[in-house]
Write a protein that holds these residues in place. Sequence first.
Motif, PDB file in Angstrom:
ATOM      1  N   ALA A  91       0.830  -1.206   0.000  1.00 38.70           N
ATOM      2  CA  ALA A  91       0.000   0.000   0.000  1.00 38.70           C
ATOM      3  C   ALA A  91       0.865   1.257   0.000  1.00 38.70           C
ATOM      4  O   ALA A  91       0.650   2.179  -0.802  1.00 38.70           O
ATOM      5  CB  ALA A  91      -0.928  -0.004   1.210  1.00 38.70           C
ATOM      6  N   ILE A  92       1.861   1.310   0.862  1.00 40.83           N
ATOM      7  CA  ILE A  92       2.697   2.508   0.970  1.00 40.83           C
ATOM      8  C   ILE A  92       3.512   2.726  -0.298  1.00 40.83           C
ATOM      9  O   ILE A  92       3.613   3.848  -0.812  1.00 40.83           O
ATOM     10  CB  ILE A  92       3.614   2.405   2.200  1.00 40.83           C
ATOM     11  CG1 ILE A  92       2.775   2.441   3.483  1.00 40.83           C
ATOM     12  CG2 ILE A  92       4.638   3.532   2.212  1.00 40.83           C
ATOM     13  CD1 ILE A  92       3.577   2.245   4.754  1.00 40.83           C
ATOM     14  N   VAL A  93       4.097   1.648  -0.846  1.00 44.67           N
ATOM     15  CA  VAL A  93       4.955   1.782  -2.024  1.00 44.67           C
ATOM     16  C   VAL A  93       4.146   2.210  -3.250  1.00 44.67           C
ATOM     17  O   VAL A  93       4.515   3.158  -3.962  1.00 44.67           O
ATOM     18  CB  VAL A  93       5.697   0.468  -2.307  1.00 44.67           C
ATOM     19  CG1 VAL A  93       6.404   0.531  -3.664  1.00 44.67           C
ATOM     20  CG2 VAL A  93       6.716   0.186  -1.207  1.00 44.67           C
ATOM     21  N   MET A  94       3.024   1.517  -3.519  1.00 44.03           N
ATOM     22  CA  MET A  94       2.254   1.837  -4.717  1.00 44.03           C
ATOM     23  C   MET A  94       1.583   3.202  -4.613  1.00 44.03           C
ATOM     24  O   MET A  94       1.543   3.968  -5.586  1.00 44.03           O
ATOM     25  CB  MET A  94       1.228   0.736  -4.984  1.00 44.03           C
ATOM     26  CG  MET A  94       1.852  -0.580  -5.399  1.00 44.03           C
ATOM     27  SD  MET A  94       0.652  -1.785  -6.016  1.00 44.03           S
ATOM     28  CE  MET A  94       0.154  -1.018  -7.561  1.00 44.03           C
ATOM     29  N   VAL A  95       1.062   3.526  -3.429  1.00 42.60           N
ATOM     30  CA  VAL A  95       0.505   4.868  -3.238  1.00 42.60           C
ATOM     31  C   VAL A  95       1.608   5.911  -3.398  1.00 42.60           C
ATOM     32  O   VAL A  95       1.397   6.976  -3.987  1.00 42.60           O
ATOM     33  CB  VAL A  95      -0.157   4.976  -1.850  1.00 42.60           C
ATOM     34  CG1 VAL A  95      -0.487   6.430  -1.524  1.00 42.60           C
ATOM     35  CG2 VAL A  95      -1.437   4.137  -1.811  1.00 42.60           C
ATOM     36  N   THR A 114      -2.082   8.669 -14.656  1.00 42.20           N
ATOM     37  CA  THR A 114      -1.131   7.617 -14.293  1.00 42.20           C
ATOM     38  C   THR A 114      -0.997   7.491 -12.774  1.00 42.20           C
ATOM     39  O   THR A 114      -1.050   6.385 -12.220  1.00 42.20           O
ATOM     40  CB  THR A 114       0.250   7.911 -14.907  1.00 42.20           C
ATOM     41  OG1 THR A 114       0.118   8.054 -16.318  1.00 42.20           O
ATOM     42  CG2 THR A 114       1.224   6.786 -14.600  1.00 42.20           C
ATOM     43  N   GLY A 115      -0.823   8.629 -12.104  1.00 39.29           N
ATOM     44  CA  GLY A 115      -0.689   8.599 -10.656  1.00 39.29           C
ATOM     45  C   GLY A 115      -1.931   8.071  -9.972  1.00 39.29           C
ATOM     46  O   GLY A 115      -1.853   7.271  -9.023  1.00 39.29           O
ATOM     47  N   GLY A 116      -3.117   8.504 -10.435  1.00 33.81           N
ATOM     48  CA  GLY A 116      -4.365   8.025  -9.838  1.00 33.81           C
ATOM     49  C   GLY A 116      -4.582   6.545 -10.063  1.00 33.81           C
ATOM     50  O   GLY A 116      -5.047   5.827  -9.165  1.00 33.81           O
ATOM     51  N   THR A 117      -4.220   6.058 -11.258  1.00 35.74           N
ATOM     52  CA  THR A 117      -4.387   4.634 -11.551  1.00 35.74           C
ATOM     53  C   THR A 117      -3.474   3.785 -10.675  1.00 35.74           C
ATOM     54  O   THR A 117      -3.914   2.778 -10.091  1.00 35.74           O
ATOM     55  CB  THR A 117      -4.086   4.357 -13.038  1.00 35.74           C
ATOM     56  OG1 THR A 117      -4.991   5.108 -13.851  1.00 35.74           O
ATOM     57  CG2 THR A 117      -4.244   2.875 -13.347  1.00 35.74           C
ATOM     58  N   GLY A 122      -2.900   0.350  -6.010  1.00 34.29           N
ATOM     59  CA  GLY A 122      -2.249   0.068  -4.724  1.00 34.29           C
ATOM     60  C   GLY A 122      -3.264  -0.172  -3.624  1.00 34.29           C
ATOM     61  O   GLY A 122      -3.088  -1.069  -2.786  1.00 34.29           O
ATOM     62  N   ILE A 123      -4.340   0.622  -3.611  1.00 31.54           N
ATOM     63  CA  ILE A 123      -5.398   0.433  -2.616  1.00 31.54           C
ATOM     64  C   ILE A 123      -6.050  -0.934  -2.793  1.00 31.54           C
ATOM     65  O   ILE A 123      -6.253  -1.682  -1.819  1.00 31.54           O
ATOM     66  CB  ILE A 123      -6.441   1.556  -2.741  1.00 31.54           C
ATOM     67  CG1 ILE A 123      -5.816   2.912  -2.391  1.00 31.54           C
ATOM     68  CG2 ILE A 123      -7.640   1.279  -1.837  1.00 31.54           C
ATOM     69  CD1 ILE A 123      -6.715   4.096  -2.677  1.00 31.54           C
TER      70      ILE A 123
END
Length: 287
Positions: A91-95, A114-117, A122-123
């Motif tokens: 979660a921390i890495v992908m967010v 891209t960032g939102g996806t 990650g969530i």
Amino acid sequence: MQGTVDGFSYGLVTPLVAYLMACLGGALGLRCTTRSMLVARSWRPGWLALGSAAIGSGIWTMHFIAMMGFTVKEAPIHYEKTTTYASLGVAIVMVGVGIFIVGYKGAKGTALFTGGTITGLGIASMHYLGMAGMRLNGKLEYNTFTVAASVVIAVVAATAALWAAGQVRGFLWSVGASLVMGLAVTGMHYTGMAALTVHLHGTTAPGSGDSAGLLGPMLIGPLVFLLLAGVVVMFDPLMVMGKPDWTPAENKPGVPARSALPHAGHHTSPRLRRNLGPRGSRTPQNR
């Protein structure tokens, strides 16, 4: 044999507390993301990293607080620690990847998408990896359509939240965005849980397992972190203002610092305009 699943064994207590944790993590993370856009680039990674950890910890805490209310009537539930903690790291890495993209490229266009996806994935990854750490005498099966719907909810929520963080507005704006994000993340969780079916391996002795006993101590660390991050945010005046009240001077090598001079426009007296040269310095005859 299909198990009897109950996701609300404590009534509305666990959903409400889970929602508040998602809002807290979202509020801290989004505010840190906004704050990173108001500082020099050397400070930006620190604020973005703090925001990533806050959002990641918030959604992880939300998930497992909600899971305290999850039971299977015919079988006790246990949790494998390595997989459970791995879901926090994911979660921390992908967010963090998603937030850093928006923090450096801006909350618009391709960068925002891209960032939102990545943040939304990650969530969702945290949720389903956390579910993979659950142990019981049975097999978990998911409805593909409902799982896809939960992932879409996570991506849309993350994109909207990052867009809100990029607006660099006041504190109340971020509070509203965090409430919406908390609702969407919690909704994603329960949508994912609605996709779940438990098939038991024969008959087992009923029991609640160690959900509260194991998850309670595991949640202490992320909760303490969220509280400490909250203290950092609350004592930073720019967090409340939503915009800087000063502009940091950029000192470059070889360029001497100079004090601000009045602009020789219509607000400058005629005598002063005569004494000022083309670059704001006094002419030789007036020195």
